[in-house]
Design a protein around this motif. Sequence first.
Motif, PDB file in Angstrom:
ATOM      1  N   GLN A 168       0.833  -1.198   0.000  1.00 38.16           N
ATOM      2  CA  GLN A 168       0.000   0.000   0.000  1.00 38.16           C
ATOM      3  C   GLN A 168       0.868   1.250   0.000  1.00 38.16           C
ATOM      4  OE1 GLN A 168      -3.165   0.123  -0.483  1.00 38.16           O
ATOM      5  NE2 GLN A 168      -3.699   2.212   0.067  1.00 38.16           N
ATOM      6  N   LYS A 169       1.952   1.225   0.750  1.00 37.46           N
ATOM      7  CA  LYS A 169       2.858   2.371   0.790  1.00 37.46           C
ATOM      8  C   LYS A 169       3.453   2.617  -0.598  1.00 37.46           C
ATOM      9  CE  LYS A 169       5.848   2.500   4.163  1.00 37.46           C
ATOM     10  NZ  LYS A 169       7.056   2.333   4.991  1.00 37.46           N
ATOM     11  N   ILE A 170       3.890   1.572  -1.242  1.00 35.91           N
ATOM     12  CA  ILE A 170       4.458   1.685  -2.586  1.00 35.91           C
ATOM     13  C   ILE A 170       3.407   2.210  -3.558  1.00 35.91           C
ATOM     14  CG2 ILE A 170       5.404   0.376  -4.537  1.00 35.91           C
ATOM     15  CD1 ILE A 170       6.599  -1.546  -2.304  1.00 35.91           C
ATOM     16  N   TYR A 171       2.207   1.647  -3.493  1.00 41.26           N
ATOM     17  CA  TYR A 171       1.121   2.055  -4.379  1.00 41.26           C
ATOM     18  C   TYR A 171       0.803   3.543  -4.220  1.00 41.26           C
ATOM     19  CZ  TYR A 171      -3.635   2.545  -6.126  1.00 41.26           C
ATOM     20  OH  TYR A 171      -4.756   2.985  -6.773  1.00 41.26           O
ATOM     21  N   LEU A 172       0.738   4.025  -2.989  1.00 42.16           N
ATOM     22  CA  LEU A 172       0.444   5.437  -2.741  1.00 42.16           C
ATOM     23  C   LEU A 172       1.565   6.337  -3.238  1.00 42.16           C
ATOM     24  CD1 LEU A 172      -1.171   5.228   0.820  1.00 42.16           C
ATOM     25  CD2 LEU A 172      -2.330   5.626  -1.377  1.00 42.16           C
ATOM     26  N   ARG A 173       2.806   5.906  -3.063  1.00 45.54           N
ATOM     27  CA  ARG A 173       3.942   6.676  -3.573  1.00 45.54           C
ATOM     28  C   ARG A 173       3.904   6.727  -5.100  1.00 45.54           C
ATOM     29  NH1 ARG A 173       8.566   3.676  -1.649  1.00 45.54           N
ATOM     30  NH2 ARG A 173       9.820   5.227  -2.724  1.00 45.54           N
ATOM     31  N   GLN A 174       3.574   5.596  -5.729  1.00 41.51           N
ATOM     32  CA  GLN A 174       3.453   5.585  -7.189  1.00 41.51           C
ATOM     33  C   GLN A 174       2.352   6.530  -7.655  1.00 41.51           C
ATOM     34  OE1 GLN A 174       2.873   1.372  -7.933  1.00 41.51           O
ATOM     35  NE2 GLN A 174       4.849   1.275  -8.972  1.00 41.51           N
ATOM     36  N   THR A 225       3.613  12.707   3.404  1.00 39.66           N
ATOM     37  CA  THR A 225       2.396  12.336   4.133  1.00 39.66           C
ATOM     38  C   THR A 225       2.145  10.829   4.128  1.00 39.66           C
ATOM     39  OG1 THR A 225       0.915  12.559   2.231  1.00 39.66           O
ATOM     40  CG2 THR A 225       1.318  14.554   3.545  1.00 39.66           C
ATOM     41  N   ILE A 226       2.898  10.095   3.343  1.00 40.82           N
ATOM     42  CA  ILE A 226       2.710   8.640   3.241  1.00 40.82           C
ATOM     43  C   ILE A 226       3.566   7.985   4.323  1.00 40.82           C
ATOM     44  CG2 ILE A 226       2.888   6.623   1.729  1.00 40.82           C
ATOM     45  CD1 ILE A 226       2.602   8.618  -0.650  1.00 40.82           C
ATOM     46  N   THR A 227       3.003   7.934   5.511  1.00 41.48           N
ATOM     47  CA  THR A 227       3.710   7.401   6.673  1.00 41.48           C
ATOM     48  C   THR A 227       3.148   6.041   7.058  1.00 41.48           C
ATOM     49  OG1 THR A 227       2.178   8.407   8.242  1.00 41.48           O
ATOM     50  CG2 THR A 227       4.090   9.756   7.548  1.00 41.48           C
ATOM     51  N   ASP A 228       3.926   5.298   7.809  1.00 40.05           N
ATOM     52  CA  ASP A 228       3.450   4.002   8.303  1.00 40.05           C
ATOM     53  C   ASP A 228       2.166   4.164   9.112  1.00 40.05           C
ATOM     54  OD1 ASP A 228       5.403   2.383   7.158  1.00 40.05           O
ATOM     55  OD2 ASP A 228       6.735   2.563   8.879  1.00 40.05           O
ATOM     56  N   GLU A 229       2.129   5.188   9.951  1.00 50.16           N
ATOM     57  CA  GLU A 229       0.964   5.407  10.803  1.00 50.16           C
ATOM     58  C   GLU A 229      -0.288   5.669   9.963  1.00 50.16           C
ATOM     59  OE1 GLU A 229       3.944   6.881  11.122  1.00 50.16           O
ATOM     60  OE2 GLU A 229       4.627   6.049  13.028  1.00 50.16           O
ATOM     61  N   ALA A 230      -0.153   6.516   8.938  1.00 54.88           N
ATOM     62  CA  ALA A 230      -1.299   6.840   8.089  1.00 54.88           C
ATOM     63  C   ALA A 230      -1.775   5.610   7.318  1.00 54.88           C
ATOM     64  CB  ALA A 230      -0.936   7.969   7.122  1.00 54.88           C
ATOM     65  N   ILE A 231      -0.841   4.842   6.799  1.00 51.90           N
ATOM     66  CA  ILE A 231      -1.194   3.638   6.035  1.00 51.90           C
ATOM     67  C   ILE A 231      -1.866   2.615   6.940  1.00 51.90           C
ATOM     68  CG2 ILE A 231      -0.231   1.653   4.796  1.00 51.90           C
ATOM     69  CD1 ILE A 231       1.914   3.704   3.777  1.00 51.90           C
ATOM     70  N   SER A 244      -3.516   3.072   9.708  1.00 47.72           N
ATOM     71  CA  SER A 244      -4.860   3.535  10.058  1.00 47.72           C
ATOM     72  C   SER A 244      -5.815   3.403   8.877  1.00 47.72           C
ATOM     73  CB  SER A 244      -4.818   5.002  10.505  1.00 47.72           C
ATOM     74  OG  SER A 244      -4.130   5.115  11.710  1.00 47.72           O
ATOM     75  N   GLU A 245      -5.352   3.756   7.690  1.00 48.54           N
ATOM     76  CA  GLU A 245      -6.197   3.671   6.496  1.00 48.54           C
ATOM     77  C   GLU A 245      -6.611   2.225   6.218  1.00 48.54           C
ATOM     78  OE1 GLU A 245      -5.176   3.738   1.826  1.00 48.54           O
ATOM     79  OE2 GLU A 245      -4.603   5.566   2.898  1.00 48.54           O
ATOM     80  N   LEU A 246      -5.670   1.307   6.286  1.00 49.77           N
ATOM     81  CA  LEU A 246      -5.987  -0.105   6.038  1.00 49.77           C
ATOM     82  C   LEU A 246      -6.886  -0.668   7.131  1.00 49.77           C
ATOM     83  CD1 LEU A 246      -2.544  -1.392   4.712  1.00 49.77           C
ATOM     84  CD2 LEU A 246      -4.658  -1.079   3.403  1.00 49.77           C
ATOM     85  N   GLN A 247      -6.625  -0.272   8.359  1.00 49.66           N
ATOM     86  CA  GLN A 247      -7.444  -0.727   9.482  1.00 49.66           C
ATOM     87  C   GLN A 247      -8.893  -0.260   9.298  1.00 49.66           C
ATOM     88  OE1 GLN A 247      -6.294   0.950  13.331  1.00 49.66           O
ATOM     89  NE2 GLN A 247      -6.096  -1.138  14.121  1.00 49.66           N
ATOM     90  N   GLN A 248      -9.070   0.997   8.918  1.00 48.62           N
ATOM     91  CA  GLN A 248     -10.419   1.537   8.711  1.00 48.62           C
ATOM     92  C   GLN A 248     -11.100   0.842   7.537  1.00 48.62           C
ATOM     93  OE1 GLN A 248     -12.041   3.825  10.764  1.00 48.62           O
ATOM     94  NE2 GLN A 248     -13.784   3.103   9.564  1.00 48.62           N
ATOM     95  N   SER A 249     -10.360   0.594   6.475  1.00 47.00           N
ATOM     96  CA  SER A 249     -10.913  -0.089   5.308  1.00 47.00           C
ATOM     97  C   SER A 249     -11.388  -1.495   5.675  1.00 47.00           C
ATOM     98  CB  SER A 249      -9.867  -0.157   4.193  1.00 47.00           C
ATOM     99  OG  SER A 249     -10.332  -0.912   3.114  1.00 47.00           O
TER     100      SER A 249
END
Length: 183
Positions: free
Chosen positions: A97-103, A143-149, A151-156
């Motif tokens: 997910q981190k890679i995908y968001l950076r891309q 803004t693409i941090t481990d914490e944000a990712i 939380s985003e995946l957890q919420q999803s």
Amino acid sequence: MSDGLNEYRTTRVAEVLSDFRTLQYYIAAAPFNPENMDDYYTEGWAALRQCALDGQHILNCAADITVPRTSGGPEEQAKAELRQVMLDAYARRHEGQKIYLRQAAAQRWIEWREQILQGGRPHSGNNSQLRGCDQQLRTELATITDEAIYSELQQSDYDMGRWTAEDPSLRAVQRWVRSRSRR
């Protein structure tokens, strides 16, 4: 002695692995070399090449198959194995997910850059706009941090009604990632 949750654990592992597989397709489909090789060392293209390398790494790094032996019988051993597989799958999905968001950020950068250049090449008249474009990319990547990712995946997962009771912690995911980056 069994807690009866191994079916949930198995389903959860399958869900996370399916998510990771989907991310792999997106990561592999992203461009990583510009049409005009003069743009090769620009920030966005450098970010896309790094994402391609990171995507290959997360796919190719070996799984940790060491599972402690338990004394509670086959169900407890299966529980321990499922938890280990879950950590591996969860951490790979996180990194994917981190890679995908950076891309995605770098691909937006390409679009912005093309709008600025309008088929032309960089010159003194558009340097300021291009620097702004580069700064926007840096801001997005920050803004693409481990914490944000996490939380985003957890919420999803929560929004999809998935069983998340035993998902690994962010710290466990980060430890897994660090252990793979040394190899």
